[in-house]
Design a protein around this motif. Structure first.
Motif, PDB file in Angstrom:
ATOM      1  N   LEU A  76       1.193  -0.971   0.076  1.00 15.15           N
ATOM      2  CA  LEU A  76       0.135   0.216  -0.245  1.00 15.15           C
ATOM      3  C   LEU A  76       1.451   1.496  -0.485  1.00 15.15           C
ATOM      4  O   LEU A  76       0.485   2.634  -0.909  1.00 15.15           O
ATOM      5  CB  LEU A  76      -0.654  -0.006   1.423  1.00 15.15           C
ATOM      6  N   VAL A  77       2.084   1.529   0.976  1.00 15.14           N
ATOM      7  CA  VAL A  77       2.736   3.057   0.889  1.00 15.14           C
ATOM      8  C   VAL A  77       3.611   2.929  -0.173  1.00 15.14           C
ATOM      9  O   VAL A  77       3.254   3.547  -1.029  1.00 15.14           O
ATOM     10  CB  VAL A  77       4.480   2.459   1.770  1.00 15.14           C
ATOM     11  N   ALA A  78       4.107   1.318  -1.581  1.00 15.54           N
ATOM     12  CA  ALA A  78       4.830   1.552  -2.150  1.00 15.54           C
ATOM     13  C   ALA A  78       3.589   2.028  -3.712  1.00 15.54           C
ATOM     14  O   ALA A  78       3.752   2.877  -4.281  1.00 15.54           O
ATOM     15  CB  ALA A  78       4.502   0.438  -2.868  1.00 15.54           C
ATOM     16  N   LEU A  79       2.581   2.098  -3.694  1.00 12.18           N
ATOM     17  CA  LEU A  79       1.125   1.757  -4.114  1.00 12.18           C
ATOM     18  C   LEU A  79       1.067   3.751  -3.811  1.00 12.18           C
ATOM     19  O   LEU A  79       0.718   4.423  -5.444  1.00 12.18           O
ATOM     20  CB  LEU A  79       0.140   1.459  -3.542  1.00 12.18           C
TER      21      LEU A  79
ATOM     22  N   ALA B 155       2.496   9.417  -6.305  1.00 14.56           N
ATOM     23  CA  ALA B 155       3.389  10.227  -6.487  1.00 14.56           C
ATOM     24  C   ALA B 155       3.650  10.079  -7.990  1.00 14.56           C
ATOM     25  O   ALA B 155       4.035  11.966  -8.160  1.00 14.56           O
ATOM     26  CB  ALA B 155       3.453  10.738  -5.599  1.00 14.56           C
ATOM     27  N   VAL B 156       5.209   9.448  -7.990  1.00 10.07           N
ATOM     28  CA  VAL B 156       5.609   9.313  -8.661  1.00 10.07           C
ATOM     29  C   VAL B 156       4.840   9.593 -10.737  1.00 10.07           C
ATOM     30  O   VAL B 156       5.278  10.666 -10.842  1.00 10.07           O
ATOM     31  CB  VAL B 156       6.690   8.122  -8.889  1.00 10.07           C
ATOM     32  N   SER B 157       4.124   8.741 -10.786  1.00  8.78           N
ATOM     33  CA  SER B 157       2.991   8.584 -12.057  1.00  8.78           C
ATOM     34  C   SER B 157       2.031  10.025 -12.187  1.00  8.78           C
ATOM     35  O   SER B 157       2.227  10.201 -13.153  1.00  8.78           O
ATOM     36  CB  SER B 157       2.431   7.895 -11.716  1.00  8.78           C
ATOM     37  N   LEU B 158       2.057  10.917 -11.000  1.00  8.26           N
ATOM     38  CA  LEU B 158       1.721  12.485 -11.446  1.00  8.26           C
ATOM     39  C   LEU B 158       2.861  12.905 -11.558  1.00  8.26           C
ATOM     40  O   LEU B 158       2.614  14.402 -11.917  1.00  8.26           O
ATOM     41  CB  LEU B 158       0.848  12.693 -10.441  1.00  8.26           C
ATOM     42  N   SER B 159       3.797  12.974 -10.961  1.00  3.41           N
ATOM     43  CA  SER B 159       4.755  13.849 -11.655  1.00  3.41           C
ATOM     44  C   SER B 159       5.615  13.763 -12.868  1.00  3.41           C
ATOM     45  O   SER B 159       5.764  14.927 -13.363  1.00  3.41           O
ATOM     46  CB  SER B 159       6.000  13.948 -10.167  1.00  3.41           C
ATOM     47  N   VAL B 160       5.826  12.078 -13.313  1.00  3.30           N
ATOM     48  CA  VAL B 160       6.368  12.748 -14.438  1.00  3.30           C
ATOM     49  C   VAL B 160       6.056  11.981 -15.280  1.00  3.30           C
ATOM     50  O   VAL B 160       5.323  11.878 -15.877  1.00  3.30           O
ATOM     51  CB  VAL B 160       7.514  10.945 -14.324  1.00  3.30           C
TER      52      VAL B 160
END
Lengths: 251, 356
Positions: B27-30, B35-40
């Protein structure tokens, strides 16, 4: 009486298998169902457990007709060990814990875990409790299935060939264990067996099936060569050695 | 009969804590992956701006649009689709007691592809339009989606119908699914053979599973159906454990095996049909993720099903993010990447299992 089977009739595709089977089992009584292959021993257990729906007659467990009981209620009263148990990616502990399913309301309680722990201990499976059942031998898997039936805390135990995949020592251990459970906890048990000598050594009552009917029902001491020959079509000799009845084929 | 002895196995409690810990870590990794997917992407948005935008603290309108209008629906679609496909696969593997159980083994995806091809060719929904990023779109996406959905549910209905008449055994369900899959593939090939260039391109385009297709409204439909079906499948975890141990054992434990198997198939098929109809075919997630998770935390469906759901979401989101970056500024459909990664990963799992 814990179990009453009254005039049970069952057919597979119009081929009659059970034709008016009637018997009853009291607390602390261990009944062995015997007979040649395909005579309907497993079918009888499945009808008692309401897995099969008989076309006639009735089965009562603690005076309740199993046809009127929901499956979970039957599972709270009847523990069933099937002839074939599939190995899965579950630990032995989890596989046995599954037997608590009929009793669960919201989730697993400490008591459920204690019961599983005790059952594993009694069957000497504690050391294997964290092993996946798909890494177990047939005999170990059979013990897990028996432990699972025990944690259902049933009034009636149905065991379909419980010693089928066990070596001699494990056969003696398991049957002794079942004998103790039946006596100490005042439950009733019905098991199918192929080995006549094992049945005669362990059971209180031997029930021979032939042509869909009960050919004989009585204590091991009452079993004689004539009965066995009429059921199996094989001449045998029956010995009595120190109060124990034993059977051997002629010659 | 009273067996309790007042003792609880410490090893078992540790094992349970490990499984709960695994689910927590996933869950934490998700959350981190979101956040990463929204950023890159082609236009980078700093993580701090992503956080501000999510918290409603006000960032530049350009970043707001990128985060909320472009990447958020895509990321959520990846999460919903990954979770749904993975859970459907895990449930099917248990229900059918078959390690190859997945929405794709049972012909549901192939039926959806046939439905899309049928829509493009017969219903005329396949006029191709060039867009500014050089990809193609289908002119009447809802007609295509509805037709794909209709055919995939028809396939699921056929499997259930045959099972009802011949008995709901795993063998009958799998064999019926394989036969239907072959039939749907033959039907698609037949339509493709007679299609013109434009129709053929539209048919092939549709089969590329791509989570970027979902708008907020479509996402709402996807999430609702997937959510309800997932809740149902998760609630049957005990029953699936019992079925794993054999039909007869399960019946002895009070499980209505035929009914549970039918309802589970229906729920898993519905999830798959909705996802495939909206997003196209995304392979291997439903097959691979349950196997990976089962290897780590075992086959207890009480933990396997939620863990597979979260890991499926994580894997598809990570794959979609990677697919966005690999050929940037071009965007690779996520299904291409999942198939590329999934096939070797699956073979690796099989080889490792064989060595043991």
């Amino acid at each position: 009486m814990i179990l009453n089977v009254a005039g049970l009739i069952f057919s597979y595709n119009s081929h009659p298998v059970l034709d008016g089977v009637t018997f009853s089992v009291s607390p602390k009584e261990l009944v062995a169902v015997l007979g040649p292959n395909g005579v309907g021993k497993t079918t009888l257990l499945r009808c008692i457990n309401a897995i099969h729906r008989p076309s006639g007659g009735a089965v009562f467990v603690d005076a309740r007709d199993v046809r009127t009981m929901p499956p979970a209620a039957i599972a709270r009263s009847v523990g069933y060990v099937a002839q074939r148990n599939e190995p899965t990616r579950l630990t032995a502990f989890d596989a046995v814990l599954m037997g608590r399913r009929p009793h669960l309301r919201w989730g697993v309680t400490h008591r459920d875990l204690e019961i599983v722990d005790a059952a594993l201990q009694q069957l000497r499976l504690t050391e294997l409790s964290m092993r996946y059942t798909d890494q177990m031998s047939g005999g170990e898997l059979q013990k897990v299935a028996i432990a699972r039936a025990l944690v259902q805390e049933p009034r009636l135990l149905l065991l379909d060939e419980p010693t089928a995949s066990l070596d001699l020592k494990n056969q003696v251990d398991i049957l002794g264990f079942i004998r103790n459970v039946v006596t100490e906890h005042a439950v009733a048990a019905v098991m199918t067996l192929h080995d006549l000598n094992t049945a005669l050594r362990t059971a209180d009552t031997c029930l021979f099936l032939k042509d869909g009917k009960i050919a004989f029902a009585g204590s091991p001491q009452q079993v004689d060569a004539e009965i066995i020959e009429s059921v199996y079509g094989l001449p045998v000799e029956v010995y009595c050695n120190g109060g124990r009845v034993m059977v051997a084929p002629h010659g | 009969m009273h067996l309790a002895n007042g003792h609880i196995s410490h090893a078992y409690m540790r094992y349970i804590r490990f499984k709960i810990g695994f689910i927590g870590a996933a869950l934490v990794a998700l959350a981190g992956m979101v956040a990463v997917s929204l950023s890159v992407g082609a236009a980078g948005v700093p993580l701090s701006d992503v956080a501000k935008s999510l918290a409603g603290l006000g960032v530049s309108p350009r970043f707001e649009i990128i985060v909320w209008e472009i990447r958020m629906p895509q990321s959520l679609a990846a999460i919903v689709a990954g979770a749904g496909l993975s859970l459907a696969g895990a449930a099917m593997q248990s229900i059918l007691r078959n390690p190859l159980g997945s929405p794709f083994t049972l012909g549901i995806s192939q039926a959806a592809a046939f439905g899309a091809a049928f829509s493009v060719m017969i219903l005329g929904s396949g006029v191709m339009q060039s867009t500014h990023i050089g990809s193609v779109t289908i002119s009447h996406p809802y007609v295509t989606t509805l037709t794909a959905y209709g055919f995939s549910m028809l396939a699921a209905g056929a499997i259930i119908f045959v099972s009802r008449t011949r008995g709901a055994t795993p063998e009958i369900m799998v064999l019926t699914g394989v036969a239907l899959g072959a039939l749907a593939t033959a039907g698609t090939m037949f339509l493709q053979y007679f299609a013109d260039d434009v129709q053929l391109a539209a048919m092939v385009f549709w089969t590329f599973g791509d989570v970027a297709r979902a708008s907020w409204m479509e996402l709402g439909v996807l999430a609702t159906v997937t959510g309800v079906c997932c809740l149902y499948l998760l609630s049957r975890a005990w029953d699936y454990n019992a079925i794993d141990a054999g039909d007869e054992t399960a019946q002895g434990l009070g499980v209505r095996v035929g009914r549970v198997r039918m309802a589970g198939m229906l729920a898993a098929s519905l999830v798959t049909a909705v996802i495939v109809s909206f997003l196209g075919i995304i392979g291997f997630v439903g097959l691979l993720v349950p196997h990976m998770v089962r290897r780590i935390i075992g086959g207890d469906n009480r933990f396997l099903l939620p863990a597979a759901t979260i890991c499926g979401a994580l894997l598809l989101l990570a794959s979609d993010t990677a697919a966005r970056l690999l050929l940037a500024p071009h965007v690779l459909p996520v299904s291409v990447l999942t198939a590329f990664m999934g096939a070797p990963a699956f073979v690796y799992l099989i080889v490792r299992a064989g060595r043991r």
